[in-house]
Enzyme design. Structure first.
Site, mmCIF file in Angstrom:
data_model
loop_
_atom_site.group_PDB
_atom_site.id
_atom_site.type_symbol
_atom_site.label_atom_id
_atom_site.label_comp_id
_atom_site.label_asym_id
_atom_site.label_seq_id
_atom_site.Cartn_x
_atom_site.Cartn_y
_atom_site.Cartn_z
ATOM 1 N N GLU A 66 -0.694 13.849 -12.076
ATOM 2 C CA GLU A 66 -0.161 13.312 -10.829
ATOM 3 C C GLU A 66 0.895 14.066 -10.180
ATOM 4 O O GLU A 66 2.074 14.280 -11.051
ATOM 5 C CB GLU A 66 -0.014 11.782 -11.125
ATOM 6 C CG GLU A 66 0.855 11.057 -9.928
ATOM 7 C CD GLU A 66 0.055 11.013 -8.800
ATOM 8 O OE1 GLU A 66 -1.061 10.755 -8.402
ATOM 9 O OE2 GLU A 66 0.931 11.255 -7.656
ATOM 10 N N GLN A 72 -4.455 1.594 -4.894
ATOM 11 C CA GLN A 72 -5.662 0.995 -4.021
ATOM 12 C C GLN A 72 -5.414 -0.132 -3.315
ATOM 13 O O GLN A 72 -4.988 -1.206 -3.828
ATOM 14 C CB GLN A 72 -7.036 1.005 -4.715
ATOM 15 C CG GLN A 72 -7.278 2.390 -5.850
ATOM 16 C CD GLN A 72 -8.209 3.277 -4.878
ATOM 17 O OE1 GLN A 72 -8.265 3.256 -3.628
ATOM 18 N NE2 GLN A 72 -8.031 4.471 -5.591
ATOM 19 N N CYS A 130 -8.785 -1.379 13.116
ATOM 20 C CA CYS A 130 -10.416 -1.884 12.613
ATOM 21 C C CYS A 130 -11.117 -1.547 13.983
ATOM 22 O O CYS A 130 -10.565 -1.279 15.227
ATOM 23 C CB CYS A 130 -10.295 -3.214 12.707
ATOM 24 S SG CYS A 130 -9.402 -3.720 11.040
ATOM 25 N N CYS A 182 -5.847 -1.760 18.339
ATOM 26 C CA CYS A 182 -4.963 -1.245 17.377
ATOM 27 C C CYS A 182 -5.588 -0.198 16.692
ATOM 28 O O CYS A 182 -6.807 -0.046 16.612
ATOM 29 C CB CYS A 182 -4.352 -2.379 16.337
ATOM 30 S SG CYS A 182 -4.888 -2.277 14.876
ATOM 31 N N ASP A 223 -9.913 12.072 -7.893
ATOM 32 C CA ASP A 223 -9.671 11.185 -6.682
ATOM 33 C C ASP A 223 -8.656 11.759 -5.916
ATOM 34 O O ASP A 223 -7.273 10.902 -5.926
ATOM 35 C CB ASP A 223 -9.334 9.740 -7.484
ATOM 36 C CG ASP A 223 -9.229 8.601 -6.641
ATOM 37 O OD1 ASP A 223 -9.674 8.758 -5.377
ATOM 38 O OD2 ASP A 223 -8.574 7.644 -6.879
ATOM 39 N N CYS A 256 -11.107 -10.248 15.651
ATOM 40 C CA CYS A 256 -9.533 -10.033 16.023
ATOM 41 C C CYS A 256 -9.647 -9.651 17.293
ATOM 42 O O CYS A 256 -10.297 -8.942 17.906
ATOM 43 C CB CYS A 256 -9.343 -8.425 14.922
ATOM 44 S SG CYS A 256 -7.673 -8.053 15.434
ATOM 45 N N TYR A 283 -5.303 13.390 -10.078
ATOM 46 C CA TYR A 283 -4.478 12.676 -8.973
ATOM 47 C C TYR A 283 -4.469 11.295 -9.590
ATOM 48 O O TYR A 283 -5.318 10.253 -9.176
ATOM 49 C CB TYR A 283 -5.523 12.728 -7.679
ATOM 50 C CG TYR A 283 -5.907 14.005 -7.359
ATOM 51 C CD1 TYR A 283 -5.378 14.765 -6.424
ATOM 52 C CD2 TYR A 283 -7.101 14.735 -7.913
ATOM 53 C CE1 TYR A 283 -5.306 16.322 -5.938
ATOM 54 C CE2 TYR A 283 -7.295 16.283 -7.487
ATOM 55 C CZ TYR A 283 -6.264 16.548 -6.613
ATOM 56 O OH TYR A 283 -6.550 17.958 -6.003
ATOM 57 N N CYS A 301 -12.027 9.348 -0.707
ATOM 58 C CA CYS A 301 -11.832 8.285 0.690
ATOM 59 C C CYS A 301 -12.240 8.884 1.717
ATOM 60 O O CYS A 301 -11.785 8.555 2.951
ATOM 61 C CB CYS A 301 -10.473 7.891 0.328
ATOM 62 S SG CYS A 301 -9.130 9.198 0.368
ATOM 63 N N CYS A 345 -2.725 -10.757 11.586
ATOM 64 C CA CYS A 345 -3.726 -9.688 11.359
ATOM 65 C C CYS A 345 -4.783 -10.042 10.285
ATOM 66 O O CYS A 345 -4.326 -10.635 9.320
ATOM 67 C CB CYS A 345 -3.066 -8.362 10.868
ATOM 68 S SG CYS A 345 -4.369 -7.158 10.151
HETATM 69 N N1 SAH Z 1 -6.631 7.437 -9.215
HETATM 70 C C1 SAH Z 1 -5.439 6.761 -8.514
HETATM 71 C C2 SAH Z 1 -4.722 7.637 -7.211
HETATM 72 C C3 SAH Z 1 -5.611 8.138 -6.123
HETATM 73 S S1 SAH Z 1 -4.836 8.417 -4.723
HETATM 74 C C4 SAH Z 1 -5.871 5.345 -7.995
HETATM 75 O O1 SAH Z 1 -6.897 5.138 -7.988
HETATM 76 O O2 SAH Z 1 -4.880 4.457 -7.752
HETATM 77 C C5 SAH Z 1 -4.502 10.072 -4.939
HETATM 78 C C6 SAH Z 1 -3.424 10.427 -5.750
HETATM 79 O O3 SAH Z 1 -3.177 11.978 -5.648
HETATM 80 C C7 SAH Z 1 -2.039 9.918 -5.367
HETATM 81 O O4 SAH Z 1 -1.499 9.146 -6.224
HETATM 82 C C8 SAH Z 1 -1.172 11.230 -4.814
HETATM 83 O O5 SAH Z 1 0.218 11.133 -5.126
HETATM 84 C C9 SAH Z 1 -1.809 12.136 -5.556
HETATM 85 N N2 SAH Z 1 -1.684 13.665 -5.293
HETATM 86 C C10 SAH Z 1 -1.815 13.997 -3.941
HETATM 87 N N3 SAH Z 1 -1.697 15.160 -3.827
HETATM 88 C C11 SAH Z 1 -1.624 15.878 -5.264
HETATM 89 C C12 SAH Z 1 -1.512 17.162 -5.872
HETATM 90 N N4 SAH Z 1 -1.749 18.512 -5.122
HETATM 91 N N5 SAH Z 1 -1.761 17.210 -7.041
HETATM 92 C C13 SAH Z 1 -1.594 16.174 -8.034
HETATM 93 N N6 SAH Z 1 -1.651 14.623 -7.494
HETATM 94 C C14 SAH Z 1 -1.528 14.666 -6.111
#
Ligand code: SAH
Length: 430
Positions: free
Chosen positions: A314, A264, A79, A76, A359, A70, A293, A386, A151
């Site tokens: 969520e 994702q 990366c 930027c 997550d 790149c 989440y 992450c 990109c």
């Molecule tokens: N497991 C899913 C999303 C992971 S990302 C996947 O793999 O696609 C994290 C997620 O947490 C997002 O959807 C975000 O909206 C949610 N989130 C963020 N803060 C939160 C909270 N306080 N309570 C519940 N969900 C939350």
């Protein structure tokens, strides 16, 4: 020190992708220098205990260095590793994670990083800022815009749409971002215009032209922002063309994805990540699982194919609506979704639950979430993260409450960048 020239050899690389070397007892971070490389460098910033430098002349090269794929590498904010062969990027990322684990005083094995195949054009979501008559990416650590025509991590379709839009949108008053989401399996694309002004005839016409030119676009959304802040998405959306979602497939499952729903960003790694997470739950067929989440219910539905029952929690309303539709669309019945902050009503959600999958976003788990899961003596927790820093912080908190963590499994969800997705499993062992 500023502007002085030195010759140094990097003995390591930092988490920001800078070569680490020493000048006497002070550390110097050299932009773009790889471990084992010697260079003549120029100091560009000096602080009390360290300096920042750039390469003036590379004298001895790391044998895995490549011509940066790149042209913007390091310019930027995205990366930092395209001057390093991909297989070596994975080794560096593993090493950096091991260093972080050591620094935190934890004794956890770090497995090899699962690679992204392919490792270019893997991103299914792009958000591009528009400012001062320019559309491009933010310069690292700044809000100045650097323009680029191409990109290499976003898809060819996204590149084409951006190039089409660039000359047509930069002078539209109030327009702050263009956001593109793409279902790589279905080919469906969503384009969103995010603006401080109201929807006008010009954006409507542009949307129609865009759809005519790119028939894979199934959703064009206008999103109005009340406040001129750093948050990308606005407050009120209106569909200009098509639907308010796109559909994508992961494995044999289909998913609706709305503008506000998380999905994702690397669909080549996502199924591997989910498989890895789900395989960590013992005798899953006998278990009721809580997916905290849960987003649009991706992990929940994969879990539900094997587990007795799944409850997804969520906070984003649109994501929960998608998740419920996704269960129906895939005819999966042993799953339920609740729209709630993860820490609210958690004691109740944990009743009757055998295993928990979390997550969370980059900031990691709320302390209350950790305490309540431990109070309920949940035997198995699979943690998908992450952000290794908050993962390690949370592992320590769980350890204090009677849990022990398994090895760390890293996944290269974000080739070229410093980021990693990491899974571990925590078992209750009071
Ligand atoms: N497991 C899913 C999303 C992971 S990302 C996947 O793999 O696609 C994290 C997620 O947490 C997002 O959807 C975000 O909206 C949610 N989130 C963020 N803060 C939160 C909270 N306080 N309570 C519940 N969900 C939350």
């Amino acid at each position: 020190m500023k502007n002085q020239i030195y010759t140094v050899c990097a003995f390591d690389v930092s988490s920001e992708g800078y070569g680490i070397a020493k000048i006497d007892s002070a550390v110097v971070f050299v932009k773009g220098l790889l471990a084992g490389e010697t260079a003549r460098i120029k100091i560009i910033k000096s602080y009390k205990n360290y300096h920042i430098a750039i390469i003036e002349e590379l004298l001895i090269k790391n044998k895995h260095r490549q011509k940066s794929l790149c042209p913007l590498n390091f310019k930027c904010g995205g990366c930092i590793f395209w001057h390093l062969e991909y297989a070596e990027q994975l080794k560096v990322k593993r090493h950096l994670l091991e260093e972080l684990v050591k620094k935190d005083g934890l004794d956890l094995e770090v497995e090899e990083v699962v690679s992204s195949k392919p490792h270019l054009h893997f991103r299914n979501k792009v958000q591009i800022p528009i400012k001062d008559g320019k559309m491009g990416f933010y310069r690292a650590h700044s809000h100045d815009i650097i323009e680029n025509d191409y990109c290499l991590i976003q898809s060819e379709t996204a590149n084409m749409i951006i190039n089409y839009l660039k000359s047509r949108v930069v002078d539209i008053a109030g327009l702050r971002h263009i956001l593109i989401k793409e279902g790589f399996k279905t080919g469906q694309v969503m384009v969103a215009f995010i603006s401080l002004n109201e929807l006008d005839a010009r954006i409507r016409q542009l949307s129609l032209d865009l759809v005519e030119r790119f028939p894979m676009i199934k959703a064009v959304i206008f999103d109005h922002k009340e406040k001129d802040d750093n948050v990308i998405l606005g407050d009120r959306e209106e569909v200009i063309y098509g639907q308010d979602y796109i559909v994508d497939e992961l494995g044999f499952l289909k998913f609706k994805i709305a503008l506000r729903s998380f999905y994702q960003i690397n669909p080549y790694v996502t199924p591997l990540l989910y498989e890895g997470a789900i395989s960590r739950i013992d005798h899953i067929e006998q278990k009721k699982v809580l997916d905290l989440y849960s987003g649009i219910g991706t992990i929940s539905l994969f879990l539900a194919l094997k587990a007795k029952h799944v409850l997804g929690v969520e906070i984003v309303k649109e994501a929960v609506l998608n998740a419920k539709d996704n269960a129906l669309m895939n005819q999966i019945k042993n799953v339920e979704f609740i729209c709630e902050d993860a820490k609210n009503d958690l004691d109740q959600h944990l009743r009757d639950i055998d295993a928990v999958v979390v997550d969370p976003p980059r900031k990691g788990l709320h302390h209350d979430v950790i305490k309540r899961i431990a109070n309920a003596k949940i035997q198995e927790i699979v943690y998908i993260s992450c952000n290794p820093k908050t993962l390690l912080r949370d592992i320590k908190l769980f350890q204090d409450l009677g849990y022990s963590a398994d090895h760390l499994s890293p996944y290269d969800m974000f080739p070229g960048s410093k980021h990693l997705e990491v899974i571990t499993k925590l078992k209750y062992r009071p």
